[in-house]
Design a protein around this motif. Structure first.
Motif, PDB file in Angstrom:
ATOM      1  N   ARG A   1     -75.680 -54.872  41.428  1.00 56.81           N
ATOM      2  CA  ARG A   1     -77.120 -54.633  41.537  1.00 56.81           C
ATOM      3  C   ARG A   1     -77.461 -53.860  42.808  1.00 56.81           C
ATOM      4  NH1 ARG A   1     -77.322 -59.851  39.142  1.00 56.81           N
ATOM      5  NH2 ARG A   1     -77.278 -60.851  41.191  1.00 56.81           N
TER       6      ARG A   1
ATOM      7  N   ALA B   1     -76.320 -50.234  42.287  1.00 52.59           N
ATOM      8  CA  ALA B   1     -77.239 -49.476  41.434  1.00 52.59           C
ATOM      9  C   ALA B   1     -78.512 -49.111  42.190  1.00 52.59           C
ATOM     10  CB  ALA B   1     -77.577 -50.294  40.185  1.00 52.59           C
ATOM     11  N   ARG B   2     -79.036 -50.029  42.994  1.00 50.63           N
ATOM     12  CA  ARG B   2     -80.245 -49.736  43.763  1.00 50.63           C
ATOM     13  C   ARG B   2     -80.004 -48.635  44.789  1.00 50.63           C
ATOM     14  NH1 ARG B   2     -82.002 -51.343  48.648  1.00 50.63           N
ATOM     15  NH2 ARG B   2     -80.210 -52.724  48.864  1.00 50.63           N
TER      16      ARG B   2
ATOM     17  N   GLU C   1     -75.014 -50.623  36.545  1.00 48.83           N
ATOM     18  CA  GLU C   1     -75.951 -51.483  35.818  1.00 48.83           C
ATOM     19  C   GLU C   1     -75.274 -52.186  34.651  1.00 48.83           C
ATOM     20  OE1 GLU C   1     -79.186 -48.962  34.747  1.00 48.83           O
ATOM     21  OE2 GLU C   1     -80.264 -49.287  36.641  1.00 48.83           O
TER      22      GLU C   1
ATOM     23  N   GLU D   1     -75.642 -45.827  35.895  1.00 45.25           N
ATOM     24  CA  GLU D   1     -75.470 -46.454  34.575  1.00 45.25           C
ATOM     25  C   GLU D   1     -74.258 -47.363  34.548  1.00 45.25           C
ATOM     26  OE1 GLU D   1     -75.311 -45.107  29.862  1.00 45.25           O
ATOM     27  OE2 GLU D   1     -75.404 -43.609  31.455  1.00 45.25           O
TER      28      GLU D   1
END
Length: 433
Positions: free
Chosen positions: A178, A181-182, A103, A100
């Motif tokens: 990004r 987060a992935r 992101e 979270e």
């Protein structure tokens, strides 16, 4: 018919009432039951129900009493310590929180990039317009002086903002978040799989914590102090996994003909995996490192050119309307301002920093595959390797190939290495990137 109606009218009133009452007694009876209210569960029952419906539920285990730290029976019947499960659940919650955070920060830094791009372009174009108006109204009056001061101020402000934006590279920061987060989502799924299977050990907890810390180090959130170098002197693949002690040291044992087989492994599969490692190293990783260097060189050139052009435009605006070279100064101010807008649009509108980070992460993706394959090949104890059939399937999916195409790739790689077939030398291992 008239006689029948007349006879019915002549019936006494009491007989009509008896007929009506008799008809009413044949109607279905409605039973009135007592009202029932829902039974509210106690706090203990509610907590047990929430635990059963939790996403950390392990359907293949039976929890007896967590308060007394009793053992849990896994799918293979081996006893498991619920404390280990609690620790792994704590790591899982931390990973979900990291997802979270990254992101949210990624969206914020994308907004920075768009905001700075439009703001700086607006400032430089406005300053160029004011420089042109100052040159048209040259004559030493107050309006011309005000336009010159405003133009110089806007150019200097754009120079200051460009230096900050080119230093932090918001588009590259957004790509970092990004990717983080992935990768945290991937780690989250791996931990969930272990919990659902009910196969948890102390090594799993330690490995999960090491992966979290390695990702924190690879993709830091703060801008000051721990921010990644945006213009490194040496371009290397991104590394987001913890270093393992057994990755090196057994390279001389790869060619041993007396290697044991089993656990889905044989000599043919080892040769195939070795050929894939060679292709990843020679082709895919080198290609993306080459592209990374080109993107970095372009980004450096644009990052230096933008502030230089706005500084030159500010100097030109300062000399607009003077007796010596006033027209040339106005031309320099206008042309340099427009060129700086173009450079800023290419650099941050085209997100060159994001492209550099994407290429660097792709190279890291292939480096991780190479290290995983080498670690399995170099492991002498076949039982400690990952199952060969499962690993082959994973590699095929990660490269975007079928199993037959993976075998063809390994064959062509070994042939090109031996000099037998040069036609397949240019084939890349991955069909995804």
């Amino acid at each position: 018919m008239a006689a029948v109606q007349a006879s019915s009218l002549l019936l006494p009133l009491n007989s009509q009432r008896r007929i009506i009452v008799g008809a009413s007694t044949n109607a279905p009876r409605v039973k009135i039951r007592p009202l029932s209210f829902p039974k509210f569960p106690s706090t203990r029952d509610l907590s047990d129900e929430l635990f059963k419906r939790s996403q950390y539920k392990i359907p293949t285990t039976t929890v007896h009493n967590l308060d007394n730290r009793s053992l849990v029976s896994g799918i293979n019947g081996s006893p498991l310590d619920p404390v280990l499960i609690s620790k792994l659940c704590a790591v899982l919650e931390a990973v979900a929180d990291r997802i979270e955070m990254h992101e949210n920060v990624g969206v914020q830094r994308d907004n920075w990039n768009h905001l700075m791009l439009t703001s700086i372009n607006g400032m430089t174009l406005t300053a160029s317009t004011m420089a042109a108006l100052a040159a048209a109204a040259a004559g030493g009056d107050s309006s011309s002086l005000a336009l010159k001061i405003a133009s110089v101020s806007l150019y200097l402000g754009a120079t200051f903002l460009l230096m900050i934006v080119n230093k932090i590279q918001p588009s590259q920061l957004g790509e970092e978040q990004r990717n983080a987060a992935r990768l945290f989502k991937q780690l989250h799924r791996q931990i969930e799989s272990r919990l659902k299977l009910g196969v948890v050990s102390l090594d799993d907890v330690s490995e999960a914590m090491e992966n979290v810390l390695a990702l924190d180090k690879a993709y830091p959130l703060p801008l000051l102090g721990s921010m990644l170098e945006k213009f490194p002197s040496v371009v290397e693949p991104a590394t987001w996994w913890p270093l393992r002690k057994h990755e090196r040291g057994n390279e001389t044992k790869i060619g041993n003909v007396n290697r044991k087989t089993g656990n889905g492994w044989n000599r043919k599969l080892e040769e195939e995996m070795r050929g894939i490692v060679g292709t990843l190293r020679r082709k895919d990783m080198d290609e993306y490192l080459r592209l990374s260097k080109k993107a970095l060189k372009l980004n450096k050139m644009l990052a230096i050119s933008g502030p230089l052009l706005t500084t030159l435009a500010a100097l030109g605006s300062g000399f607009v309307g003077t007796s010596q070279g006033g027209s040339w100064a106005a031309m320099v101010a206008i042309v340099a301002g427009v060129l700086s807008t173009l450079v800023n649009t290419i650099e941050h509108g085209g997100q060159v920093g994001m492209v550099f980070e994407m290429y660097r992460n792709n190279a890291g993706y292939f480096k991780l595959m190479e290290e995983i394959l080498e670690a399995n090949i170099n492991e002498e104890d076949v039982s400690r390797r990952e199952n060969g059939d499962v690993l082959e399937l994973k590699v095929a999916l990660q490269l975007g190939r079928s199993l037959s195409e993976l075998k063809q790739l390994a064959t062509s790689s070994s042939s090109s290495t031996n000099g037998d077939d040069r036609s397949h030398a240019e084939e890349f291992a991955s069909k995804i990137f």
